[in-house]
Design an enzyme around this catalytic site. Structure first.
Site, PDB file in Angstrom:
ATOM      1  N   ASP A  13       0.746  -1.306  -0.161  1.00 57.43           N
ATOM      2  CA  ASP A  13      -0.004  -0.371   0.550  1.00 57.43           C
ATOM      3  C   ASP A  13       0.741   1.377   0.191  1.00 57.43           C
ATOM      4  O   ASP A  13       0.572   2.169   0.434  1.00 57.43           O
ATOM      5  CB  ASP A  13      -0.953  -0.009   1.210  1.00 57.43           C
ATOM      6  N   LYS A  16       1.755   1.902  -5.121  1.00 57.41           N
ATOM      7  CA  LYS A  16       2.214   1.181  -6.565  1.00 57.41           C
ATOM      8  C   LYS A  16       1.677   1.213  -7.756  1.00 57.41           C
ATOM      9  O   LYS A  16       1.939   1.900  -8.602  1.00 57.41           O
ATOM     10  CB  LYS A  16       2.759  -0.643  -6.584  1.00 57.41           C
ATOM     11  N   GLY A  40      -4.372  -4.402  -3.271  1.00 57.71           N
ATOM     12  CA  GLY A  40      -5.481  -3.987  -4.203  1.00 57.71           C
ATOM     13  C   GLY A  40      -4.233  -2.259  -4.431  1.00 57.71           C
ATOM     14  O   GLY A  40      -3.923  -1.717  -2.871  1.00 57.71           O
ATOM     15  N   HIS A  41      -4.981  -2.113  -5.587  1.00 61.37           N
ATOM     16  CA  HIS A  41      -3.916  -0.860  -5.709  1.00 61.37           C
ATOM     17  C   HIS A  41      -4.550   0.654  -6.820  1.00 61.37           C
ATOM     18  O   HIS A  41      -5.124   0.272  -7.318  1.00 61.37           O
ATOM     19  CB  HIS A  41      -3.670  -0.978  -7.454  1.00 61.37           C
ATOM     20  N   GLN A 223       2.762  -6.588  -3.381  1.00 55.42           N
ATOM     21  CA  GLN A 223       2.403  -6.104  -1.673  1.00 55.42           C
ATOM     22  C   GLN A 223       4.007  -5.788  -1.417  1.00 55.42           C
ATOM     23  O   GLN A 223       4.217  -4.610  -1.817  1.00 55.42           O
ATOM     24  CB  GLN A 223       2.586  -7.646  -0.894  1.00 55.42           C
TER      25      GLN A 223
END
Ligand code: GDP
Ligand code: IMO
Ligand code: MG
Length: 429
Positions: A13, A16, A40-41, A223
């Site tokens: 988080d 990225k 989760g991007h 990650q």
């Protein structure tokens, strides 16, 4: 021409997705090489917000986007995510999107096992995303995974199902669960197969063609290094290697393809899930960081734990992953803090350490040694050039790069794509 590998240098988080999206318009292909839909991007482009978990962030700019063999793929999630993005106007077709046909699948049984284990672990739980990532990777290295290419050969799946069931039925019995319903699983796979297969192929060939043509490849990590199964805060980690080297094995390109390794580094620290976190702030300051940074998980909605910037951990991540330069993100979240602190070392049993020890108990017991700096009163939010930054914010950036022994290549000052300061072009090398 140079390729770029983007990896998270903390516990995920770091931003990225934003940086990959910003770089994607200048790349010819974007490749995910590990992890799955535990990622989760979040990408913000004007008034549109895109939340991606499995699809490479390049899909939003229409750049050729590839899911490499190192990813574990939930086919039902894939369909849902493709449909969601199409609903937001993103074009996704076999021209701009491909999946490695040797990707292992995440099956419903993996998700169930993830949940059963976490529920049984009590206080020792890892705090996974519950998406079946660990069990799917276990089946991959246990040589019993069902892979994307198997979806084209479902009539010959029985011997593989025997292996999967022999392993899982025993585990399930231990949790008081019924055996796998083979017929139901096979039917579900038959139903989803055509959707996945329209994108599937030997993506290593396509990528090697792109590489030979001298095009630019952007690898998108998920990650962060501290969640790496070897180098992270084991056992509170994810089940893949998140370091830059995985870009090669997880895509089918040699190690020289990795290019410029861009470590994404948040200007403070966050973590979701359990495990050691030396600079964690369980006070008003931590609360303020979380509120200013909107620190809630994209995948699970969980509140992220927050703390000061840890230069020891980040220096270690950068070394382990061979980071060429960093993108420092969320600097704007520190705007208005009277004082800011940076962890420069640890105290453990009366000794001073300049690295993070491997043993879980030592990791839990280290006490951070802080250096305090004046904060800045002006704002960095939305800054797009160095000249827009308050002098004290520049001092902070300089101190960060000095302590982590790695130069700053980009600075991000808001969620918005264009609010990014370019210091050194990672593609230019
Ligand atoms: P990722 O998993 O590394 O892609 O990061 P996430 O998307 O999970 O979390 C980063 C969050 O911070 C997202 O909501 C981004 O929109 C947001 N973000 C990214 N860069 C910045 C920044 O420079 N400033 C602020 N305020 N938010 C940012
Ligand atoms: P992005 O790509 C932050 C964490 C989980 C848990 C541990 C193991 O958005 O940075 P898993 O479901 O992978 O078995 O969970 O890893 N985790 C993440 N934390 N960002 C992520 O991805 C994460 N993916 C997994 O919270 O602690
Ligand atoms: Mg995320």
């Amino acid at each position: 021409m140079a390729n770029v590998t983007v990896i998270g240098a903390q516990w995920g988080d770091e931003g990225k997705g934003k940086i990959v999206d910003w770089l994607a318009s200048r790349a010819d292909a974007v490749v995910r090489f590990q992890g799955g839909h535990n990622a989760g991007h979040t990408l913000v482009v004007g008034d549109q917000v895109y939340k991606l978990s499995l699809l490479p962030s390049g899909i939003v700019t229409g750049t050729l986007s590839i899911i490499g063999n190192g990813v574990v793929l939930d086919p039902w999630h894939l369909k849902a995510e493709v449909e969601k993005l199409r609903g937001q106007g993103v074009e996704i077709n076999a021209e701009n999107f491909a999946i490695a046909d040797n990707c292992p699948l995440i099956l419903p049984v993996h998700r169930e096992l993830d949940g059963l284990r976490e529920a049984a672990a009590g206080a020792g739980k890892i705090g996974t995303t519950g998406r079946g990532i660990g069990p799917a990777y276990e089946d991959k290295v246990g040589r019993r995974a069902i892979r994307v290419c198997d979806l084209a050969h479902l009539d010959a799946l029985e011997p593989q199902l025997d292996r999967v069931c022999a392993h899982h039925d025993a585990l399930r019995a231990g949790f008081g669960q019924p055996p796998i319903d083979r017929e139901a699983l096979l039917n579900e796979l038959r139903e989803i197969a055509p959707f996945v297969l329209q994108f599937a192929g030997p993506t290593w060939r396509r990528l090697n063609k792109v590489k030979k043509a001298g095009a630019r490849i952007l690898f998108e990590g998920a990650q962060g290094v501290l969640l790496d199964v070897d180098h992270g805060t084991y056992p509170f980690v994810t089940s893949s290697n998140t370091v830059s080297g995985t870009a090669a094995s997880g895509s089918g390109l040699g190690p020289s393809a990795t290019g410029f390794v861009l470590g994404i580094v948040k200007a403070y620290t966050t973590r979701v899930g359990s495990g050691p976190f030396p600079t964690e702030l369980e006070d008003e300051t931590g609360q303020r960081l979380g509120e200013r940074g909107h620190e809630f998980g994209t995948v699970t909605g969980r509140k992220r734990r927050c703390g000061w910037f840890d230069a020891v951990l980040t220096r270690q991540s950068c070394a382990i992953s061979g980071v060429t330069g960093i993108a420092l993100t969320k600097l704007d979240v520190l705007d208005g803090f009277e004082k800011v602190k940076i962890c420069t070392g640890y105290r453990l049993h009366g000794k001073v350490l300049d690295y993070f020890p491997s043993h879980a108990a030592d990791q839990a017991n280290v006490e951070p040694i802080y250096e305090e700096m004046d904060g800045w009163q002006g704002t960095t939010a939305g800054a797009r050039s160095w000249a827009d930054l308050p002098a004290q914010a520049i001092k902070y950036i300089q101190r960060v790069q000095e302590l982590i022994e790695t130069p700053v290549a980009l600075v991000s000052t808001s969620p918005e794509r264009e609010d990014t300061i370019l210091v050194r072009d990672p593609f230019a090398d």
